[in-house]
Design an enzyme around this catalytic site. Structure first.
Site, PDB file in Angstrom:
ATOM      1  N   ASP A 147      -8.252  -5.192   2.211  1.00 18.72           N
ATOM      2  CA  ASP A 147      -9.238  -5.298   1.270  1.00 18.72           C
ATOM      3  C   ASP A 147     -10.056  -3.843   1.136  1.00 18.72           C
ATOM      4  O   ASP A 147     -10.450  -3.328   2.357  1.00 18.72           O
ATOM      5  CB  ASP A 147     -10.171  -6.455   1.595  1.00 18.72           C
ATOM      6  CG  ASP A 147      -9.275  -7.847   1.263  1.00 18.72           C
ATOM      7  OD1 ASP A 147      -8.649  -7.716   0.796  1.00 18.72           O
ATOM      8  OD2 ASP A 147     -10.243  -8.694   2.102  1.00 18.72           O
ATOM      9  N   ASP A 161      -6.055  -9.557  -5.212  1.00 20.12           N
ATOM     10  CA  ASP A 161      -7.112 -10.481  -5.338  1.00 20.12           C
ATOM     11  C   ASP A 161      -7.562 -10.611  -7.024  1.00 20.12           C
ATOM     12  O   ASP A 161      -7.787 -11.805  -7.563  1.00 20.12           O
ATOM     13  CB  ASP A 161      -8.345 -10.477  -4.529  1.00 20.12           C
ATOM     14  CG  ASP A 161      -7.763 -10.547  -2.930  1.00 20.12           C
ATOM     15  OD1 ASP A 161      -7.146 -11.187  -2.906  1.00 20.12           O
ATOM     16  OD2 ASP A 161      -8.628  -9.903  -2.150  1.00 20.12           O
TER      17      ASP A 161
END
Length: 188
Positions: A147, A161
């Site tokens: 991330d 995401d």
């Protein structure tokens, strides 16, 4: 002869269904092509950005994009959204694989362009995070997702995401509008 004419002239006859079937098949194939194209773009974009983040940003200080409101910061997430459930990485891997299988099965009945886009986003995002789960450390099928998008006062996330959330929001909108994946519209 009259019966044959009646069969051909009746809209719900077998002859009419056979004539309509070839016209619908290419349209369905095009929708599957849109689904796959969107999925490939979402997947490759996610993959490339994660490769850049790992190569250039991991083990370095965060990069401020918009002051303190938005930063790029490399984070490894073994859990689900917001880092929840880090002990269940293998389960998240299985869920992502199941989602991919369901989307592929649903694609056979796909005649709606908006649904093709939504499912393509879901598929590309699921594949992006599944790739991390399978191939990244600490071990196969238990890998941590990369991330890097870090808004202030919010969880750190990635482009996979984002694709999943956008696809999910689009599916909710399509469902509220009554549009089904097969292209039919229903009013409740």
């Amino acid at each position: 002869m009259a019966e044959a004419e009646r069969t051909i002239g009746t809209p719900d006859s077998a002859g009419a269904e056979e004539a309509a079937a070839p016209a619908e098949q290419p349209r369905g194939r095009r929708r599957v092509a849109v689904l796959l194209s969107v999925a490939v773009v979402a997947y490759l974009t996610d993959l490339v950005t994660k490769m850049i983040v790992v190569a250039k940003l991991e083990h370095h200080p965060p990069i401020e994009i918009i002051g303190e409101w938005l930063r790029f910061e490399a984070v490894r997430n073994a859990g689900a959204a917001f880092g929840i459930g880090e002990a269940f990485t293998a389960i998240f891997t299985a869920i992502a694989a199941a989602v991919i299988v369901v989307i592929i099965r649903l694609a056979r009945k796909l005649y709606s362009l908006p649904w093709a886009v939504a499912l393509g986003l879901l598929l590309g995002g699921a594949l992006g995070n599944l790739t991390d789960r399978i191939f990244r450390a600490p071990e196969a099928f238990k890998g941590a997702v990369v991330d890097f998008i870090a808004p202030a006062h919010f969880a750190v996330f990635n482009l996979a995401d984002t694709a999943i959330v956008c696809g999910g929001v689009l599916i909710v909108i399509l469902s509220f509008k009554g549009l089904d994946p097969d292209g039919t519209v229903h009013k409740d």
